[in-house]
Design an enzyme around this catalytic site. Structure first.
Site, short mmCIF file in Angstrom:
data_model
loop_
_atom_site.label_atom_id
_atom_site.label_comp_id
_atom_site.label_asym_id
_atom_site.label_seq_id
_atom_site.Cartn_x
_atom_site.Cartn_y
_atom_site.Cartn_z
N ASN A 1 14.19 17.78 7.82
CA ASN A 1 13.64 19.12 7.56
C ASN A 1 14.65 19.95 6.78
O ASN A 1 15.86 19.74 6.91
CB ASN A 1 13.36 19.81 8.90
CG ASN A 1 12.80 21.21 8.75
OD1 ASN A 1 11.92 21.46 7.92
ND2 ASN A 1 13.31 22.15 9.53
N LEU B 1 6.47 19.43 15.55
CA LEU B 1 6.00 18.05 15.64
C LEU B 1 6.41 17.48 16.98
O LEU B 1 7.53 17.69 17.43
CB LEU B 1 6.64 17.20 14.54
CG LEU B 1 6.08 17.37 13.13
CD1 LEU B 1 6.92 16.53 12.17
CD2 LEU B 1 4.62 16.96 13.04
N HIS C 1 15.84 23.92 6.29
CA HIS C 1 15.70 25.20 6.99
C HIS C 1 16.60 26.24 6.29
O HIS C 1 17.75 25.95 5.97
CB HIS C 1 16.13 25.03 8.45
CG HIS C 1 15.97 26.27 9.26
ND1 HIS C 1 14.74 26.72 9.70
CD2 HIS C 1 16.88 27.19 9.68
CE1 HIS C 1 14.90 27.85 10.36
NE2 HIS C 1 16.19 28.16 10.37
N ARG D 1 -2.40 19.23 19.84
CA ARG D 1 -1.38 18.93 18.83
C ARG D 1 -1.07 17.43 18.80
O ARG D 1 -0.86 16.86 17.74
CB ARG D 1 -0.11 19.72 19.15
CG ARG D 1 0.80 19.88 17.95
CD ARG D 1 2.03 20.66 18.32
NE ARG D 1 2.99 19.81 19.01
CZ ARG D 1 4.06 20.25 19.67
NH1 ARG D 1 4.28 21.54 19.77
NH2 ARG D 1 4.89 19.42 20.24
N MET E 1 5.07 24.30 8.69
CA MET E 1 5.27 25.44 9.58
C MET E 1 4.84 25.19 11.03
O MET E 1 4.58 26.13 11.77
CB MET E 1 4.52 26.67 9.03
CG MET E 1 5.00 27.10 7.66
SD MET E 1 6.79 27.30 7.54
CE MET E 1 6.95 28.92 8.29
C1 GRF Z 1 11.65 26.96 2.70
O1 GRF Z 1 12.39 28.14 2.68
C2 GRF Z 1 12.14 26.03 3.80
O2 GRF Z 1 13.49 26.18 4.07
C3 GRF Z 1 11.33 26.47 4.98
O3 GRF Z 1 10.07 26.83 4.46
C4 GRF Z 1 10.21 27.21 3.09
C5 GRF Z 1 9.25 26.37 2.32
O4 GRF Z 1 9.17 26.73 0.97
N1 GRF Z 1 11.31 25.44 5.98
P1 GRF Z 1 8.33 25.84 -0.04
O5 GRF Z 1 6.91 25.71 0.51
O6 GRF Z 1 8.99 24.51 -0.17
O7 GRF Z 1 8.33 26.60 -1.33
#
Ligand code: GRF
Length: 209
Positions: free
Chosen positions: A112, A98, A114, A70, A95
């Site tokens: 980020n 880091l 979330h 990584r 996903m």
């Molecule tokens: C979102 O729900 C975000 O909060 C999470 O991953 C999802 C990404 O959605 N971290 P997208 O690829 O931006 O449509």
């Protein structure tokens, strides 16, 4: 937190999938307060990359399995983002974790989004975790990224009451507009140098103006 940048703030966006949050950035701050100068994905062929390409934004894929570990992947990605001139890294559905190899290259400049009200329900499956817990209020957090899992200081949060939610898709649909508003808002704040750390509480982000 960061020195003010003259003109548009160059930002990089990291993705792994659909890219609706990337799209929100491209449709709002891109070409205004910020310039998306790079989009990097951990997965090849995802819709997020098409969205970037459509806007003429340079794209690159950094699949974990193509690197020894990584750290090597994070280093290669950080090198590319720096070459592109990024001053802020935005995780928008990225996903993977880091490490310092990237975070150390963008100190206090990685954020980020979330889909929960942190510190509740960090990590994968946040909406499923919230549904399993039986909460009545769901929400979204934009936060600075540290080496932990969704554990960095909070920049913005917004909640929505969903008393009878049962279906993750239904919750996601309710959270999408919140994410798509909050992430660009956080980028705007960062771009105008409005974010700083409270000297009395390093976890607390102060927003000026
Ligand atoms: C979102 O729900 C975000 O909060 C999470 O991953 C999802 C990404 O959605 N971290 P997208 O690829 O931006 O449509």
């Amino acid at each position: 937190m960061v020195p003010r940048v003259q003109g548009r703030l160059p930002i990089a966006v990291l993705v792994s999938g659909t890219g609706t949050n990337l799209q929100a950035l491209l449709d709002t701050v891109h070409g205004h307060e910020a310039e998306v100068v790079a989009v990097a994905s951990s997965v090849a062929g995802v819709p997020a990359l098409e969205r970037a390409a459509k806007h003429g934004v340079p794209i690159a894929v950094f699949p974990r399995k193509e690197y020894a570990d990584r750290k090597a992947r994070d280093q290669a990605m950080a090198d590319w983002l720096r070459e592109r001139g990024a001053r802020l890294v935005v995780l928008a559905g990225y996903m993977e974790l880091l490490g310092e190899a990237l975070l150390g290259r963008f100190p206090d400049a990685t954020i980020n989004v979330h889909p929960s009200l942190l510190p509740a329900f960090p990590g994968l499956g946040a909406i499923e975790q919230a549904l399993a817990y039986g909460v009545k209020v769901f929400g979204v957090t934009v936060h600075f990224v540290d080496a932990g899992i969704d554990s960095g200081p909070v920049i913005l949060q917004r909640a929505v009451e969903l008393r009878d939610a049962r279906d993750p898709e239904q919750v996601l649909e309710a959270l999408r507009p919140l994410e798509h508003a909050l992430l660009p808002e956080a980028v705007r704040m960062f771009a105008r140098g409005a974010l700083s750390v409270d000297p009395e509480n390093q976890r607390r982000i102060v927003v000026e103006g």
